[in-house]
Design a protein around this motif. Sequence first.
Motif, PDB file in Angstrom:
ATOM      1  N   ASN A  40      -5.003  12.248   4.858  1.00  0.00           N
ATOM      2  CA  ASN A  40      -4.336  11.298   5.755  1.00  0.00           C
ATOM      3  C   ASN A  40      -4.079   9.979   5.040  1.00  0.00           C
ATOM      4  N   ALA A  41      -5.096   9.507   4.314  1.00  0.00           N
ATOM      5  CA  ALA A  41      -4.990   8.215   3.630  1.00  0.00           C
ATOM      6  C   ALA A  41      -3.925   8.242   2.547  1.00  0.00           C
ATOM      7  N   ARG A  42      -3.688   9.424   1.957  1.00  0.00           N
ATOM      8  CA  ARG A  42      -2.676   9.524   0.910  1.00  0.00           C
ATOM      9  C   ARG A  42      -1.317   9.103   1.456  1.00  0.00           C
ATOM     10  N   SER A  43      -0.979   9.571   2.670  1.00  0.00           N
ATOM     11  CA  SER A  43       0.291   9.203   3.279  1.00  0.00           C
ATOM     12  C   SER A  43       0.346   7.701   3.556  1.00  0.00           C
ATOM     13  N   VAL A  44      -0.757   7.164   4.071  1.00  0.00           N
ATOM     14  CA  VAL A  44      -0.817   5.734   4.371  1.00  0.00           C
ATOM     15  C   VAL A  44      -0.605   4.907   3.104  1.00  0.00           C
ATOM     16  N   VAL A  45      -1.308   5.268   2.031  1.00  0.00           N
ATOM     17  CA  VAL A  45      -1.219   4.528   0.769  1.00  0.00           C
ATOM     18  C   VAL A  45       0.146   4.733   0.116  1.00  0.00           C
ATOM     19  N   ALA A  46       0.644   5.964   0.136  1.00  0.00           N
ATOM     20  CA  ALA A  46       1.929   6.254  -0.517  1.00  0.00           C
ATOM     21  C   ALA A  46       3.049   5.397   0.067  1.00  0.00           C
ATOM     22  N   PHE A  47       3.106   5.321   1.391  1.00  0.00           N
ATOM     23  CA  PHE A  47       4.226   4.600   1.994  1.00  0.00           C
ATOM     24  C   PHE A  47       3.964   3.104   2.106  1.00  0.00           C
ATOM     25  N   ASP A  48       2.703   2.705   2.034  1.00  0.00           N
ATOM     26  CA  ASP A  48       2.411   1.283   1.868  1.00  0.00           C
ATOM     27  C   ASP A  48       2.897   0.827   0.494  1.00  0.00           C
ATOM     28  N   THR A  49       2.745   1.688  -0.516  1.00  0.00           N
ATOM     29  CA  THR A  49       3.227   1.374  -1.865  1.00  0.00           C
ATOM     30  C   THR A  49       4.745   1.317  -1.892  1.00  0.00           C
ATOM     31  N   VAL A  50       5.406   2.258  -1.193  1.00  0.00           N
ATOM     32  CA  VAL A  50       6.867   2.200  -1.075  1.00  0.00           C
ATOM     33  C   VAL A  50       7.280   0.882  -0.421  1.00  0.00           C
ATOM     34  N   ARG A  51       6.612   0.537   0.653  1.00  0.00           N
ATOM     35  CA  ARG A  51       6.915  -0.716   1.352  1.00  0.00           C
ATOM     36  C   ARG A  51       6.739  -1.915   0.425  1.00  0.00           C
ATOM     37  N   ARG A  52       5.638  -1.923  -0.323  1.00  0.00           N
ATOM     38  CA  ARG A  52       5.377  -3.045  -1.231  1.00  0.00           C
ATOM     39  C   ARG A  52       6.472  -3.165  -2.298  1.00  0.00           C
ATOM     40  N   TYR A  53       6.960  -2.009  -2.775  1.00  0.00           N
ATOM     41  CA  TYR A  53       8.027  -2.091  -3.776  1.00  0.00           C
ATOM     42  C   TYR A  53       9.316  -2.607  -3.167  1.00  0.00           C
ATOM     43  N   LEU A  54       9.618  -2.178  -1.955  1.00  0.00           N
ATOM     44  CA  LEU A  54      10.801  -2.712  -1.274  1.00  0.00           C
ATOM     45  C   LEU A  54      10.686  -4.223  -1.098  1.00  0.00           C
ATOM     46  N   GLU A  55       9.503  -4.698  -0.763  1.00  0.00           N
ATOM     47  CA  GLU A  55       9.283  -6.146  -0.630  1.00  0.00           C
ATOM     48  C   GLU A  55       9.366  -6.835  -1.991  1.00  0.00           C
ATOM     49  N   PHE A  56       8.870  -6.174  -3.034  1.00  0.00           N
ATOM     50  CA  PHE A  56       8.996  -6.685  -4.399  1.00  0.00           C
ATOM     51  C   PHE A  56      10.467  -6.891  -4.758  1.00  0.00           C
ATOM     52  N   LYS A  57      11.329  -6.004  -4.255  1.00  0.00           N
ATOM     53  CA  LYS A  57      12.759  -6.101  -4.533  1.00  0.00           C
ATOM     54  C   LYS A  57      13.483  -7.088  -3.608  1.00  0.00           C
ATOM     55  N   ASP A  99     -10.889   1.156   7.699  1.00  0.00           N
ATOM     56  CA  ASP A  99     -10.771   1.964   6.479  1.00  0.00           C
ATOM     57  C   ASP A  99      -9.531   1.591   5.672  1.00  0.00           C
ATOM     58  N   THR A 100      -8.411   1.392   6.352  1.00  0.00           N
ATOM     59  CA  THR A 100      -7.178   1.058   5.623  1.00  0.00           C
ATOM     60  C   THR A 100      -7.212  -0.368   5.082  1.00  0.00           C
ATOM     61  N   LYS A 101      -7.949  -1.254   5.748  1.00  0.00           N
ATOM     62  CA  LYS A 101      -8.117  -2.610   5.208  1.00  0.00           C
ATOM     63  C   LYS A 101      -8.875  -2.545   3.890  1.00  0.00           C
ATOM     64  N   ALA A 102      -9.890  -1.674   3.829  1.00  0.00           N
ATOM     65  CA  ALA A 102     -10.654  -1.505   2.586  1.00  0.00           C
ATOM     66  C   ALA A 102      -9.768  -0.962   1.470  1.00  0.00           C
ATOM     67  N   LEU A 103      -8.701  -0.246   1.835  1.00  0.00           N
ATOM     68  CA  LEU A 103      -7.739   0.278   0.852  1.00  0.00           C
ATOM     69  C   LEU A 103      -6.612  -0.713   0.587  1.00  0.00           C
ATOM     70  N   ASN A 104      -6.736  -1.926   1.136  1.00  0.00           N
ATOM     71  CA  ASN A 104      -5.749  -2.992   0.955  1.00  0.00           C
ATOM     72  C   ASN A 104      -4.353  -2.559   1.406  1.00  0.00           C
ATOM     73  N   VAL A 105      -4.300  -1.883   2.554  1.00  0.00           N
ATOM     74  CA  VAL A 105      -3.030  -1.497   3.156  1.00  0.00           C
ATOM     75  C   VAL A 105      -2.526  -2.661   4.002  1.00  0.00           C
TER      76      VAL A 105
END
Length: 468
Positions: A40-57, A99-105
């Motif tokens: 479950n967390a993989r999906s949360v982290v994967a798309f949080d990373t996508v979101r972060r890259y979109l914000e980076f752009k 849990d997701t806060k601990a993963l810095n989501v």
Amino acid sequence: MLKIYNTLTRQKEAFKPITPGVVNMYVCGPTVYNYIHIGNARSVVAFDTVRRYLEFKGYQVNYVSNFTDVDDKMIKAANEQGITVPELADKYIQAFMEDTKALNVEDATMHPRATENIAEIIQVVQTLIEKGYAYEADGDVYYRARKFKRYGALSGQSLNDLEVGASEHVSQDEVDKKEDPLDFALWKAAKPGEINWESPWGPGRPGWHIECSVMSTKYLANTIDIHAGGQDLTFPHHENEIAQIEPVTGQPFVHYWMHNGFVTIGKENEKMSKSLHNFITVHDLLKTVDGQVLRFFMATTQYRRPIQYSDEQLQDAASNLKHLQNTFTNLSYRQEDAEAGSDPAVSDQATKFKAQFVTAMDDDINVQNGITVVYDLAKYANLYAQAKTVKQEAIDTLKNLLIQLTTVFGVKLQTEKINDTEIEVLIEQRNQARKAKNFALSDKIRDDLKAQGIILEDTPQGTRYRKE
């Protein structure tokens, strides 16, 4: 230009948001009847990373991720624990947030719950009935899958194949009620004692698929830029979402469908899931593994690829993350004796690293190539930090770029500060011992400090220390 693999078209497509500079993104959240596991967390982290890259752009990302807070699993779990369904939901939503806060989501723009949108769900179901896409049967409401001409397009399956699969998973009671095995529930009549809401078809609750169709369009738009979730949601969940909402809005539902790969475990590379009883919850894992390490482990594999979970993989992630942290510490250490001014060569190289990073990540968020650029940056920064003379602006440039790029992966680099007079005294004693060629004493001091988790590093600028 950023390209994203679109599950619907099965190819990478240039990303063009509907509104320039703004991205509307919906990610299917958990059914909150238990702690989330690593899959479950993989999906949360994967798309949080996508979101972060979109914000980076430079995009403004409106990020909505729901909670399914009523369904069969939740009713069963609530009964087993002797609490109500809302109490169960509150318990595990709080756990999810911790849990997701601990993963810095990053916090979602909005976390809607299915039970907060019952009126809107009933209205959409009623509209589908009126348009002939749905029908009532003994208090249940079913969707006529064959009536939607593009049913199966997202998952790439024929109606005949889907019919065979559906027939294998339908109870006799459902067979008796349904017009077609392919049809699926929009509304479920309540059994005695179950949580329920009043509706035109009697007391009941929404089916799982209708929830996300309603919440994504209600909180974002009739047509959204990105809809994402785990690979296992492609069918039937996302397939059904499309079929449910497009007849209501009369518009295309989603421009880009994104699906992440599974987390596998064991020698057989089994998919991690609650149904297979081979899962490890994030809640338990965080008791022994640093959240940043777990985050880095998942964020550095491209979202569509599977992740093999093992202790060795976690150790590799911890080692790589520590290397980046040490690089940041090295740069911070050299700030103390850096000369004023800039270094054009460093500025030029930093610009090249950033361009390489963008090129890598623009290829469907290829984090594996992206993190390779970060490692190259770290290598360059460490070499610069060892130079006899360094410039303040150059150090700042390298530190800022390192922070900017690692933030995309959800990593927080910090300067390690150890204010311990006793350690400083021991280091001075070691320095004196080395001058006196008393290497036995010098080695003993170094080894004693290492046993306490303090690592000494001899540099041209003197001896410094850090926590292991």
